[in-house]
Design an enzyme around this catalytic site. Structure first.
Site, PDB file in Angstrom:
ATOM      1  N   THR A 222       0.858  -1.177   0.000  1.00  0.00           N
ATOM      2  CA  THR A 222       0.000   0.000   0.000  1.00  0.00           C
ATOM      3  C   THR A 222       0.896   1.230   0.000  1.00  0.00           C
ATOM      4  OG1 THR A 222      -1.739   1.160   1.204  1.00  0.00           O
ATOM      5  CG2 THR A 222      -0.230  -0.135   2.531  1.00  0.00           C
TER       6      THR A 222
ATOM      7  N   GLU B  96      -3.841  -2.304   6.024  1.00  0.00           N
ATOM      8  CA  GLU B  96      -3.136  -2.780   7.218  1.00  0.00           C
ATOM      9  C   GLU B  96      -4.082  -3.421   8.236  1.00  0.00           C
ATOM     10  OE1 GLU B  96      -2.755   0.116   5.703  1.00  0.00           O
ATOM     11  OE2 GLU B  96      -0.716   0.898   5.862  1.00  0.00           O
TER      12      GLU B  96
ATOM     13  N   LYS C 103      -6.446  10.464  -2.403  1.00  0.00           N
ATOM     14  CA  LYS C 103      -7.090   9.221  -2.828  1.00  0.00           C
ATOM     15  C   LYS C 103      -8.011   9.485  -4.007  1.00  0.00           C
ATOM     16  CE  LYS C 103      -8.036   4.901  -0.730  1.00  0.00           C
ATOM     17  NZ  LYS C 103      -8.556   4.128   0.383  1.00  0.00           N
TER      18      LYS C 103
ATOM     19  N   TRP D 231      -4.198   5.458  -4.231  1.00  0.00           N
ATOM     20  CA  TRP D 231      -3.410   6.517  -3.602  1.00  0.00           C
ATOM     21  C   TRP D 231      -2.450   7.223  -4.557  1.00  0.00           C
ATOM     22  CZ3 TRP D 231      -5.137   8.049   0.804  1.00  0.00           C
ATOM     23  CH2 TRP D 231      -5.667   7.158   1.732  1.00  0.00           C
TER      24      TRP D 231
HETATM   25  P1  AMP Z   1      -6.477   1.571   1.829  1.00  0.00           P
HETATM   26  O1  AMP Z   1      -5.446   0.927   2.658  1.00  0.00           O
HETATM   27  O2  AMP Z   1      -6.034   1.860   0.459  1.00  0.00           O
HETATM   28  O3  AMP Z   1      -7.774   0.871   1.906  1.00  0.00           O
HETATM   29  O4  AMP Z   1      -6.743   3.012   2.454  1.00  0.00           O
HETATM   30  C1  AMP Z   1      -7.181   3.200   3.772  1.00  0.00           C
HETATM   31  C2  AMP Z   1      -7.456   4.655   4.004  1.00  0.00           C
HETATM   32  O5  AMP Z   1      -8.517   5.090   3.145  1.00  0.00           O
HETATM   33  C3  AMP Z   1      -7.937   5.023   5.386  1.00  0.00           C
HETATM   34  O6  AMP Z   1      -6.886   5.169   6.315  1.00  0.00           O
HETATM   35  C4  AMP Z   1      -8.655   6.345   5.121  1.00  0.00           C
HETATM   36  O7  AMP Z   1      -7.751   7.426   5.008  1.00  0.00           O
HETATM   37  C5  AMP Z   1      -9.286   6.096   3.777  1.00  0.00           C
HETATM   38  N1  AMP Z   1     -10.667   5.609   3.932  1.00  0.00           N
HETATM   39  C6  AMP Z   1     -11.106   4.332   3.845  1.00  0.00           C
HETATM   40  N2  AMP Z   1     -12.440   4.272   4.019  1.00  0.00           N
HETATM   41  C7  AMP Z   1     -12.868   5.534   4.233  1.00  0.00           C
HETATM   42  C8  AMP Z   1     -14.145   6.141   4.495  1.00  0.00           C
HETATM   43  N3  AMP Z   1     -15.263   5.434   4.539  1.00  0.00           N
HETATM   44  N4  AMP Z   1     -14.180   7.469   4.682  1.00  0.00           N
HETATM   45  C9  AMP Z   1     -13.059   8.230   4.630  1.00  0.00           C
HETATM   46  N5  AMP Z   1     -11.831   7.723   4.375  1.00  0.00           N
HETATM   47  C10 AMP Z   1     -11.732   6.391   4.181  1.00  0.00           C
END
Ligand code: AMP
Length: 543
Positions: A185, A329, A440, A445
């Site tokens: 990630t 994570e 995002k 990302w």
């Molecule tokens: P990933 O590891 O790519 O799934 O990214 C995780 C990150 O996405 C989290 O730490 C948040 O910053 C963001 N994220 C995931 N779900 C949400 C949500 N429902 N609302 C706002 N941010 C989110």
């Protein structure tokens, strides 16, 4: 005194063996890269998984070896999830949306031994072969009739690999904390970081997910993971769905509103899971059709905040919105947003406000929020702080990356999410901001800092910053803010062209703006807060 109960190690392969017996009719429907729709059942698939496991052994794969996948959501990808981990090797899902540089880094850092790839990705891999590990084997996930002409060395054909292999297998036993999956990630800077899942963490996560969303994950229901198998484990659906007996409908690479609508309508998908960008496309098509796909009753929205208008639109159509939050994570699901029954009588407006929150924590996910002084803040639903988590399905460190590991945990061993949040007394989470300097876009990302470092190499740039601007389709898009060297003004084309040498096209800033002086915080850092405020009304070219 110890309890007197057996200790059987938790193993991922036991899920598919169980589903083959208990949910024999559970279906896996896949839109294939070959262009047709493929159907199978958990029972049939378990035989192919056994064949694939035997085939992997003939390729010399054994305990702890990393086997990479570069593939869309489909049945062969699911087979790989089970067969690789089943023999004690590690299924490394690679995200094809990453730049060539990042792909090269990840595959080499993981020291992958075999790469399984979908037809779509053959041209990408052909260009990178010289940079990948020298003795890596390549398997194209198709049958002989569809094998392409390719320059990949000693390339193998997936279906031929399975042919003639036994349709059953005695899975080996190993400790339940044995590594099973690997997913990189993006970090705020530098190279992506690997989260290494174990059999135990994966099983516990799947069981908790299945009991937390019993309406969607239910025998006889059809679930559509639009969230990719190549990123965040498709939110745990590859494991939780067969465990619960729910059928899986895989969309392949066609993720536009019309393709999803038609597939959902035809298959009568009940619950669909994905990021807001995908649902914007589906909603537009629903409006064009004047109806929802047949049987559609539930949408799980996560990865980015679900826009209030989206929540309301779905709910008004009678589609339940479950707003979820999690992280790679965290295996990845941390919360789910279905409302408890004591909220049934709430007025609609209040229910919609509750659904804007990022849901309630799942069993086994401990959460705390802390202030700048490191002290815990109250869970009163109104005090925001840095969000930390702890639990059995949460990472204990990044694979082969001591530096990133060191930075990720606090003194008590809790994992810092990089999100700012409020928690209330019922475990509802509200994400209010992000401290990690990342953007995002459509669920994937973009590192602001990595972009900034390249822009700073331009001789006419004195300083620069990349910030996220809200975007109606992609949730967020990058804006590059530049302070030019006096008397100079590098053009947008020049700067974006320079970035294009290092980053994937979708990671490039949508626009460039020029300012005279960079706003700084008290500690001398660029104040992105000030920049976001200053450019909040800036209209990006295609927004
Ligand atoms: P990933 O590891 O790519 O799934 O990214 C995780 C990150 O996405 C989290 O730490 C948040 O910053 C963001 N994220 C995931 N779900 C949400 C949500 N429902 N609302 C706002 N941010 C989110």
């Amino acid at each position: 005194m110890k309890g007197m109960m057996m200790h059987r190690p938790l193993r991922i392969a036991d899920i598919i063996d169980y589903a083959a017996i208990a949910h024999p009719q559970g279906e896996i429907v896949s839109v294939r890269t070959e262009g047709d729709v493929h159907r199978t059942t958990y029972r049939e698939m378990s035989k192919r998984i056994a064949q694939l496991a035997h085939a992997l052994k003939t390729l010399g794969i054994s305990d702890g070896d990393r086997v990479a996948t570069l593939a869309w959501n489909g049945y062969r990808h699911l087979e790989l999830y089970y067969a690789i981990s089943g023999i004690g090797a590690i299924c490394h899902t690679v995200n094809p949306r990453l730049s060539a540089e990042q792909l090269t880094y990840i595959v080499n850092h993981a020291e992958d031994r075999v790469l399984f790839l979908d037809l779509t990705f053959v041209p990408i891999v052909e260009k990178l072969v010289g940079e990948f590990p020298k003795d890596m084997r390549y398997v194209i996930m198709t049958d002989r009739a569809h094998m392409p002409e390719t320059s990949l060395p000693d390339v193998l054909c997936y279906e031929e690999l399975l042919e003639g292999q036994p349709e059953s297998i005695d899975w080996p036993e190993f400790p339940e904390d044995t590594a099973a999956g690997l997913c990189y990630t993006s970090g705020t800077t530098g190279n992506p970081k690997g989260t290494l899942f174990s059999h135990r963490s994966t099983l516990l996560h799947a069981m908790v997910l299945a009991i937390s969303l019993p309406d969607a994950l239910h025998e006889g229901r059809k679930v559509l993971p639009v969230v990719p198998l190549f990123h965040v484990n498709a939110w745990g659906l590859p494991y939780a769905a067969p465990l619960a007996g729910a059928s899986l409908v895989f969309p392949g690479g066609a993720l536009d509103g019309k393709s999803l609508f038609d597939l959902m309508d035809r298959e009568k998908v009940y619950s669909a899971w994905g990021v807001p960008t995908v649902w914007q496309g589906l909603l537009a098509h629903i409006q064009a059709e004047g109806r929802v796909p047949e049987g559609f009753g539930d949408v799980v929205v996560g990865g980015s905040a679900a826009p209030p208008s989206m929540i309301e639109a779905f709910e008004d159509m009678g589609v339940n919105v479950c707003h979820a939050w999690g992280m790679t994570e965290m295996s990845p699901v941390g919360t789910q947003g279905n409302l408890p029954s004591f909220m049934d009588d709430m007025p609609k407006e209040e229910r919609l406000l509750m659904k804007r929150k990022q849901g309630r924590k799942l069993f086994g996910v401990e959460m705390k929020i802390v202030g700048e002084d490191g002290n815990r803040l109250p869970h009163d639903g109104k005090t925001p702080g840095a969000l930390y988590v702890r639990g059995n399905a949460i990472t204990s460190g990044y694979y082969g990356n001591a530096e990133a590991t060191e930075a990720a945990f606090d003194a008590e061993g809790w994992f810092g999410t990089g999100d700012v949040a409020m928690l209330d007394e019922n475990g509802f989470l509200t994400i209010t901001d992000r401290v990690k300097d990342l953007i995002k876009s459509g669920g994937e990302w973009i590192s602001s800092i990595d972009l900034e470092n390249v822009v700073m190499s331009h001789p006419d740039v004195a300083s620069c910053a990349v910030i996220a601007l809200p975007h109606p389709k992609w949730d967020e898009r990058p804006l590059l803010v530049v302070v030019p060297v006096e008397g100079k003004k590098p053009t947008k084309e020049e700067l974006v062209g320079l970035l294009g040498e290092h980053f994937a096209k979708w990671q490039l800033p949508d626009d460039v703006v020029y300012i005279d002086e960079m706003p700084l915080t008290a500690t001398g850092k660029v104040s992105k807060l000030t920049l976001r405020e200053r450019f909040k009304d800036h209209v990006l070219p295609d927004a």
